[in-house]
Write an enzyme that holds these catalytic residues in place. Structure first.
Site, PDB file in Angstrom:
ATOM      1  N   LYS A   1     -14.054  36.755  46.944  1.00 29.24           N
ATOM      2  CA  LYS A   1     -13.451  36.208  45.868  1.00 29.24           C
ATOM      3  C   LYS A   1     -13.936  34.582  46.287  1.00 29.24           C
ATOM      4  O   LYS A   1     -14.302  33.832  45.072  1.00 29.24           O
ATOM      5  CB  LYS A   1     -11.959  36.127  45.814  1.00 29.24           C
ATOM      6  CG  LYS A   1     -11.501  37.380  45.501  1.00 29.24           C
ATOM      7  CD  LYS A   1      -9.697  37.350  45.546  1.00 29.24           C
ATOM      8  CE  LYS A   1      -9.103  37.218  46.568  1.00 29.24           C
ATOM      9  NZ  LYS A   1      -9.083  37.963  47.536  1.00 29.24           N
TER      10      LYS A   1
ATOM     11  N   ARG B   1      -1.015  37.470  41.982  1.00 28.10           N
ATOM     12  CA  ARG B   1      -0.820  38.579  43.152  1.00 28.10           C
ATOM     13  C   ARG B   1       0.182  39.466  43.014  1.00 28.10           C
ATOM     14  O   ARG B   1       0.348  40.380  43.588  1.00 28.10           O
ATOM     15  CB  ARG B   1      -0.934  38.057  44.315  1.00 28.10           C
ATOM     16  CG  ARG B   1      -2.057  37.977  45.235  1.00 28.10           C
ATOM     17  CD  ARG B   1      -1.854  37.180  46.538  1.00 28.10           C
ATOM     18  NE  ARG B   1      -2.718  37.330  47.664  1.00 28.10           N
ATOM     19  CZ  ARG B   1      -3.775  36.720  48.004  1.00 28.10           C
ATOM     20  NH1 ARG B   1      -3.869  35.811  47.443  1.00 28.10           N
ATOM     21  NH2 ARG B   1      -4.594  36.870  49.075  1.00 28.10           N
TER      22      ARG B   1
ATOM     23  N   ARG C   1     -15.442  37.401  60.119  1.00 25.51           N
ATOM     24  CA  ARG C   1     -14.697  36.025  59.857  1.00 25.51           C
ATOM     25  C   ARG C   1     -14.090  35.332  60.938  1.00 25.51           C
ATOM     26  O   ARG C   1     -14.044  33.958  61.169  1.00 25.51           O
ATOM     27  CB  ARG C   1     -14.104  35.918  58.537  1.00 25.51           C
ATOM     28  CG  ARG C   1     -13.790  34.636  58.252  1.00 25.51           C
ATOM     29  CD  ARG C   1     -13.354  34.384  56.797  1.00 25.51           C
ATOM     30  NE  ARG C   1     -11.941  35.074  56.469  1.00 25.51           N
ATOM     31  CZ  ARG C   1     -11.305  35.290  55.395  1.00 25.51           C
ATOM     32  NH1 ARG C   1     -12.287  34.977  54.252  1.00 25.51           N
ATOM     33  NH2 ARG C   1     -10.230  35.569  55.300  1.00 25.51           N
TER      34      ARG C   1
HETATM   35  P1  ADP Z   1      -7.077  36.602  51.420  1.00 27.27           P
HETATM   36  O1  ADP Z   1      -7.448  37.031  49.941  1.00 27.27           O
HETATM   37  O2  ADP Z   1      -8.478  36.463  52.051  1.00 27.27           O
HETATM   38  O3  ADP Z   1      -5.828  37.298  52.089  1.00 27.27           O
HETATM   39  P2  ADP Z   1      -6.164  34.132  50.564  1.00 27.27           P
HETATM   40  O4  ADP Z   1      -6.681  32.914  51.288  1.00 27.27           O
HETATM   41  O5  ADP Z   1      -6.292  34.370  49.298  1.00 27.27           O
HETATM   42  O6  ADP Z   1      -6.673  35.095  51.461  1.00 27.27           O
HETATM   43  O7  ADP Z   1      -4.623  34.285  50.966  1.00 27.27           O
HETATM   44  C1  ADP Z   1      -4.072  34.176  52.494  1.00 27.27           C
HETATM   45  C2  ADP Z   1      -2.516  34.123  52.228  1.00 27.27           C
HETATM   46  O8  ADP Z   1      -1.734  33.323  51.446  1.00 27.27           O
HETATM   47  C3  ADP Z   1      -2.036  35.580  51.736  1.00 27.27           C
HETATM   48  O9  ADP Z   1      -1.943  36.522  52.673  1.00 27.27           O
HETATM   49  C4  ADP Z   1      -0.621  35.071  51.406  1.00 27.27           C
HETATM   50  O10 ADP Z   1       0.335  35.028  52.359  1.00 27.27           O
HETATM   51  C5  ADP Z   1      -0.805  33.626  50.812  1.00 27.27           C
HETATM   52  N1  ADP Z   1      -1.049  33.576  49.220  1.00 27.27           N
HETATM   53  C6  ADP Z   1      -2.321  33.165  48.764  1.00 27.27           C
HETATM   54  N2  ADP Z   1      -2.258  33.461  47.462  1.00 27.27           N
HETATM   55  C7  ADP Z   1      -0.825  33.903  47.023  1.00 27.27           C
HETATM   56  C8  ADP Z   1      -0.108  34.242  45.824  1.00 27.27           C
HETATM   57  N3  ADP Z   1      -0.821  34.290  44.684  1.00 27.27           N
HETATM   58  N4  ADP Z   1       0.955  34.900  45.896  1.00 27.27           N
HETATM   59  C9  ADP Z   1       1.700  34.972  47.420  1.00 27.27           C
HETATM   60  N5  ADP Z   1       0.990  34.590  48.426  1.00 27.27           N
HETATM   61  C10 ADP Z   1      -0.252  34.074  48.504  1.00 27.27           C
END
Ligand code: ADP
Length: 188
Positions: A14, A89, A128
């Site tokens: 993403k 999410r 990663r």
């Molecule tokens: P990935 O999709 O690789 O798990 P992200 O960088 O998108 O990584 O997100 C890392 C962490 O940040 C998630 O595991 C969560 O704890 C938090 N997070 C990110 N976006 C959201 C969201 N929209 N709602 C809740 N938690 C979030």
């Protein structure tokens, strides 16, 4: 306004694709993961609340994400559109986003879903982990993030299918090939 959501499991690419899409269509890239990591690093009130939750691979509470969403919209009033990466999410977050968009008289144009099998995302995230030092890229947390994705986030696929907005893309292959198949669909 042209607003997109990029959707997919952790490790589906993403972030990589969002940067390219943002550049091509001149959209503001909003990665809630990046925003939260910056808050953690700067030890803000929000960051302190989010840190342990993120390290466990769980979701930060919806109300904090909605707070982030409001300040992003408030601070980017003149953009052509947004590409949301890692947001929404949960169904609650998606509802809040819809509500805010309606209030601003705009909408989500498309939701791009990157399809990548579990074994592939696990392998990518472990790789990663060797290169970067994200605290949530370890075996146990990766499994947790995948199950959180399945339980709490994947129901959104249905939500956006019902709104006739979902575009499914095979997220395996070269970065450019995947990018081209996204653009092809968006330009239709
Ligand atoms: P990935 O999709 O690789 O798990 P992200 O960088 O998108 O990584 O997100 C890392 C962490 O940040 C998630 O595991 C969560 O704890 C938090 N997070 C990110 N976006 C959201 C969201 N929209 N709602 C809740 N938690 C979030």
């Amino acid at each position: 306004m042209f607003n997109l959501i990029l959707f997919g499991p952790p490790g589906s690419g993403k972030g990589t694709q969002s940067v390219k899409i943002a550049e091509k269509y001149q959209l503001k890239h909003v990665s809630t993961g990046d925003i939260l990591r910056a808050e953690v690093k700067n030890e803000t009130e929000l960051g302190i609340k989010a840190r342990d939750i993120m390290e466990r691979g769980e979701l930060v509470p919806d109300e904090l994400l909605i707070q982030i969403l409001h300040s992003v919209m408030e601070n980017n009033k003149d953009v052509k559109g947004f590409i949301f990466d890692g947001f929404p999410r949960t169904i609650v977050q998606a509802g809040a986003l819809d509500k805010l968009m309606t209030k601003l008289n705009v909408g989500i144009s498309n939701v791009i879903s990157l399809d990548v099998a579990d074994e592939e995302v696990i392998a990518r995230l472990l790789k990663r982990a060797e290169i970067e030092s994200r605290k949530d890229d370890n075996k146990e947390t990766i499994n947790n993030r995948l199950s959180v994705y399945k339980n709490q986030t994947s129901p959104l696929l249905d939500y956006y299918t019902k709104q006739d907005k979902l575009i499914k893309i095979v997220g395996v292959g070269s970065i450019d090939d995947i990018f081209n198949s996204i653009c092809e669909k968006l330009d239709k």
